[in-house]
Design an enzyme around this catalytic site. Structure first.
Site, mmCIF file in Angstrom:
data_model
loop_
_atom_site.group_PDB
_atom_site.id
_atom_site.type_symbol
_atom_site.label_atom_id
_atom_site.label_comp_id
_atom_site.label_asym_id
_atom_site.label_seq_id
_atom_site.Cartn_x
_atom_site.Cartn_y
_atom_site.Cartn_z
ATOM 1 N N LEU A 82 -11.596 19.826 13.477
ATOM 2 C CA LEU A 82 -10.853 18.693 14.206
ATOM 3 C C LEU A 82 -10.193 17.700 12.979
ATOM 4 O O LEU A 82 -9.189 17.137 13.445
ATOM 5 C CB LEU A 82 -12.014 17.685 14.946
ATOM 6 C CG LEU A 82 -12.210 18.098 16.181
ATOM 7 C CD1 LEU A 82 -13.536 17.355 16.737
ATOM 8 C CD2 LEU A 82 -11.257 18.298 17.471
ATOM 9 N N GLY A 83 -10.822 17.934 11.925
ATOM 10 C CA GLY A 83 -10.088 17.216 10.861
ATOM 11 C C GLY A 83 -11.136 17.261 9.721
ATOM 12 O O GLY A 83 -12.184 17.579 9.731
ATOM 13 N N GLY A 86 -12.861 12.530 3.481
ATOM 14 C CA GLY A 86 -13.606 12.519 2.237
ATOM 15 C C GLY A 86 -15.133 12.917 2.315
ATOM 16 O O GLY A 86 -15.532 13.517 1.232
ATOM 17 N N GLN A 87 -15.687 12.709 3.358
ATOM 18 C CA GLN A 87 -17.222 13.104 3.587
ATOM 19 C C GLN A 87 -17.509 14.447 4.120
ATOM 20 O O GLN A 87 -18.751 14.751 4.210
ATOM 21 C CB GLN A 87 -18.035 12.001 4.335
ATOM 22 C CG GLN A 87 -17.861 10.662 3.215
ATOM 23 C CD GLN A 87 -17.456 9.606 4.385
ATOM 24 O OE1 GLN A 87 -18.148 9.229 5.352
ATOM 25 N NE2 GLN A 87 -16.692 8.656 3.943
ATOM 26 N N GLY A 88 -16.627 15.011 4.814
ATOM 27 C CA GLY A 88 -16.973 16.304 5.214
ATOM 28 C C GLY A 88 -15.701 16.844 6.191
ATOM 29 O O GLY A 88 -14.796 16.330 6.367
ATOM 30 N N VAL A 90 -15.041 17.922 10.124
ATOM 31 C CA VAL A 90 -15.564 17.603 11.432
ATOM 32 C C VAL A 90 -15.179 18.921 12.626
ATOM 33 O O VAL A 90 -13.814 19.324 12.450
ATOM 34 C CB VAL A 90 -14.814 16.369 12.246
ATOM 35 C CG1 VAL A 90 -15.485 16.087 13.382
ATOM 36 C CG2 VAL A 90 -15.296 15.187 11.223
ATOM 37 N N ASP A 201 -14.779 0.912 5.736
ATOM 38 C CA ASP A 201 -13.470 1.890 5.800
ATOM 39 C C ASP A 201 -12.625 1.745 6.994
ATOM 40 O O ASP A 201 -12.053 2.814 7.720
ATOM 41 C CB ASP A 201 -14.027 3.080 5.238
ATOM 42 C CG ASP A 201 -12.688 3.930 4.828
ATOM 43 O OD1 ASP A 201 -11.694 3.401 4.456
ATOM 44 O OD2 ASP A 201 -13.210 5.313 4.787
HETATM 45 N N1 LIG Z 1 -16.008 11.674 17.250
HETATM 46 C C1 LIG Z 1 -14.923 12.587 17.057
HETATM 47 N N2 LIG Z 1 -14.256 12.905 17.996
HETATM 48 C C2 LIG Z 1 -12.884 13.641 17.837
HETATM 49 N N3 LIG Z 1 -12.440 13.790 16.822
HETATM 50 C C3 LIG Z 1 -13.019 13.244 15.542
HETATM 51 C C4 LIG Z 1 -14.329 12.600 15.750
HETATM 52 N N4 LIG Z 1 -14.784 12.072 14.532
HETATM 53 C C5 LIG Z 1 -13.801 12.526 13.681
HETATM 54 N N5 LIG Z 1 -12.817 13.254 14.194
HETATM 55 C C6 LIG Z 1 -11.634 13.969 13.705
HETATM 56 O O1 LIG Z 1 -11.930 14.329 12.501
HETATM 57 C C7 LIG Z 1 -11.131 13.825 11.450
HETATM 58 C C8 LIG Z 1 -11.976 13.730 10.394
HETATM 59 O O2 LIG Z 1 -12.804 12.610 10.385
HETATM 60 P P1 LIG Z 1 -13.611 12.168 8.981
HETATM 61 O O3 LIG Z 1 -14.191 10.894 9.563
HETATM 62 O O4 LIG Z 1 -14.298 13.094 8.307
HETATM 63 O O5 LIG Z 1 -12.496 11.719 8.180
HETATM 64 P P2 LIG Z 1 -11.455 10.535 7.992
HETATM 65 O O6 LIG Z 1 -11.766 9.335 8.526
HETATM 66 O O7 LIG Z 1 -9.891 11.177 8.358
HETATM 67 O O8 LIG Z 1 -11.309 10.459 6.381
HETATM 68 P P3 LIG Z 1 -12.338 9.646 5.324
HETATM 69 O O9 LIG Z 1 -13.714 10.156 5.872
HETATM 70 O O10 LIG Z 1 -12.178 10.209 4.063
HETATM 71 O O11 LIG Z 1 -12.098 8.188 5.500
HETATM 72 C C9 LIG Z 1 -10.445 12.489 12.171
HETATM 73 O O12 LIG Z 1 -9.304 12.137 11.476
HETATM 74 C C10 LIG Z 1 -10.536 12.875 13.642
HETATM 75 O O13 LIG Z 1 -9.120 13.554 13.805
#
Ligand SMILES: Nc1ncnc2c1ncn2[C@@H]1O[C@H](COP(=O)(O)OP(=O)(O)OP(=O)(O)O)[C@@H](O)[C@H]1O
Length: 402
Positions: A82-83, A86-88, A90, A201
């Site tokens: 899904l994306g 920075g921390q992993g 998804v 954040d």
């Molecule tokens: N619960 C969820 N349902 C659907 N998509 C999700 C969910 N959580 C995260 N994602 C998707 O995964 C992507 C990555 O999420 P993640 O929280 O790891 O990183 P980020 O917020 O983009 O970056 P960082 O952690 O570096 O601030 C998100 O941008 C979103 O598109």
């Protein structure tokens, strides 16, 4: 002779089956041992300690078996990504009961942060707010800890704002609602939870949109809970460039007002449709959206930088009020910024007045169709509805003179 051959054949077959069985037992034992090792390394014992303390609602946190999540994500298939943050990474997954989830494979957590990671898992699993992404549980018996969240289907606010859909542009009313929802969630986290939780954040990529385009605040990876009288000083400044509170950047002291600053940047993104950092703006204009916005406000040019959708649909007075609110969230001195409670109150009041106007407009349309007379004075009364900001938001809305 033939009997001897059959006997040797059977013997070899039994030997092979025996060896295969022994290999399976050895593999299972090794996997159990590894799971135990990872569980301990990922803070499982700490988590068990927390759960048995009696202060936690154990039912709200599920420990997922690694096998279930492996199956749910089709062995972490890249097509299920899904994306990546920075921390992993998804992944989208489907549990055995058919529930769709988002599985976050975290990066390695160093031992120093383990306790905080576990406290956060416990804390976040206890949060139940309609505008906060729900943490369903975790799995600690894998090499990297896994967090399981409810799946939010409509992407991020960042995608919606900066990669707009021509057929479905982000309407003013929706922007206002999303802002009020995020503010409400932060207000809840700052004050209503048993211990204040700072998100740390806040940004448009961490605001997800559900099937009805309601905001869900996500990614508490860097969030910290603090006891009320505890000042939070960290040596490492965390957060995202463009949203980072300049005061926190200088002092390394994170406060509730640092979240307020980041929220202010999101408000400006909603108002202008521009990215928090952009190299298409000149250095004089301000590469940072916060600077660009403040400069426009100060030179009374706000309406030149607003998103056309906002100018078209927003009540002028409401837009000015939101801009003035964003400006106060972006004050350099954290003490002068409003609290999330005040921000929520102002946004809710503006939202209510907008709803009234929409209602009145609908009524107007109905009356027009039916040929009924319309009391113009009531419409003007509503548009100048008493939307006064709290005393700390003392800035007067600017009038457009550019
Ligand atoms: N619960 C969820 N349902 C659907 N998509 C999700 C969910 N959580 C995260 N994602 C998707 O995964 C992507 C990555 O999420 P993640 O929280 O790891 O990183 P980020 O917020 O983009 O970056 P960082 O952690 O570096 O601030 C998100 O941008 C979103 O598109």
């Amino acid at each position: 002779m033939a009997g001897l051959g059959v006997g040797v054949g059977f013997g070899a077959l039994f030997l092979l089956i025996g060896l295969w069985w022994l290999y399976r037992v050895f593999k299972r034992k090794r996997s159990e041992k590894l799971k135990k090792k990872y569980f301990k390394r990922n803070g499982g014992l700490l988590l068990q300690e927390q759960l048995s303390s009696g202060e936690v609602n154990v039912e709200k946190i599920k420990m997922f078996p690694s096998k279930e999540l492996d199956k749910a994500t089709d062995h972490y298939n890249v097509n299920r990504t899904l994306g990546q943050g920075g921390q992993g990474t998804v992944y989208k997954g489907m549990l055995a009961d058919g529930k769709i989830v988002a599985v976050k494979k975290s990066k390695v957590i160093d031992e120093g942060n383990l306790r905080l990671f576990i406290i956060e898992v416990v804390l976040l699993s206890q949060i139940n707010h309609r505008n906060v992404v729900k943490l369903l549980g975790c799995c600690l018996e894998t090499e990297l800890p896994l967090l399981v969240y409810e799946f939010i289907p409509n992407g991020t606010l960042f995608q919606f704002l900066h990669d707009p859909n021509e057929e479905f542009p982000l309407a003013w009313e929706m922007r206002l609602r999303i802002a009020a929802e995020v503010a409400g969630a932060l207000f809840y986290l700052h004050s209503a939870a048993s211990l204040p939780i700072f998100h740390r954040d806040i940004k448009s990529t961490n605001i997800l949109l559900d099937e009805k385009y309601r905001a869900k605040v996500a990614d508490f990876g860097t969030s910290r809970s603090v006891s009320i009288d505890q000042t939070h000083v960290t040596t490492l400044v965390q957060g995202t460039f463009g949203y980072l509170d300049p005061e926190y950047f200088q002092s390394s002291q994170f406060t509730d007002k640092s979240d307020v600053y980041s929220f202010g940047v999101v408000l400006v993104e909603l108002l202008t449709g521009q990215k928090p950092i952009s190299f298409t703006r000149s250095e004089e204009q301000g590469r940072s959206l916060a600077t660009y916005f403040i400069m426009a406000m100060e030179s009374n040019c706000l309406f030149d930088i607003l998103d056309p959708q906002v100018v078209k649909q927003g009540e002028r007075e409401d837009v000015l009020m939101v801009a003035s609110l964003a400006r106060s969230c972006l004050r350099l001195n954290g003490k002068e910024r409003p609290t999330m409670k005040e921000v929520t109150m102002v946004l809710e009041r503006i939202k209510k007045s907008e709803n009234l106007i929409v209602q009145q407009e609908n009524e107007y349309d109905r009356n027009e169709v039916m040929g009924a007379p319309w009391d113009v004075t009531s419409a003007s009364t509503i548009s100048s509805f008493d939307i006064c900001a709290p005393s700390s938001l003392d800035e007067k809305p600017l009038l457009h003179t550019c």
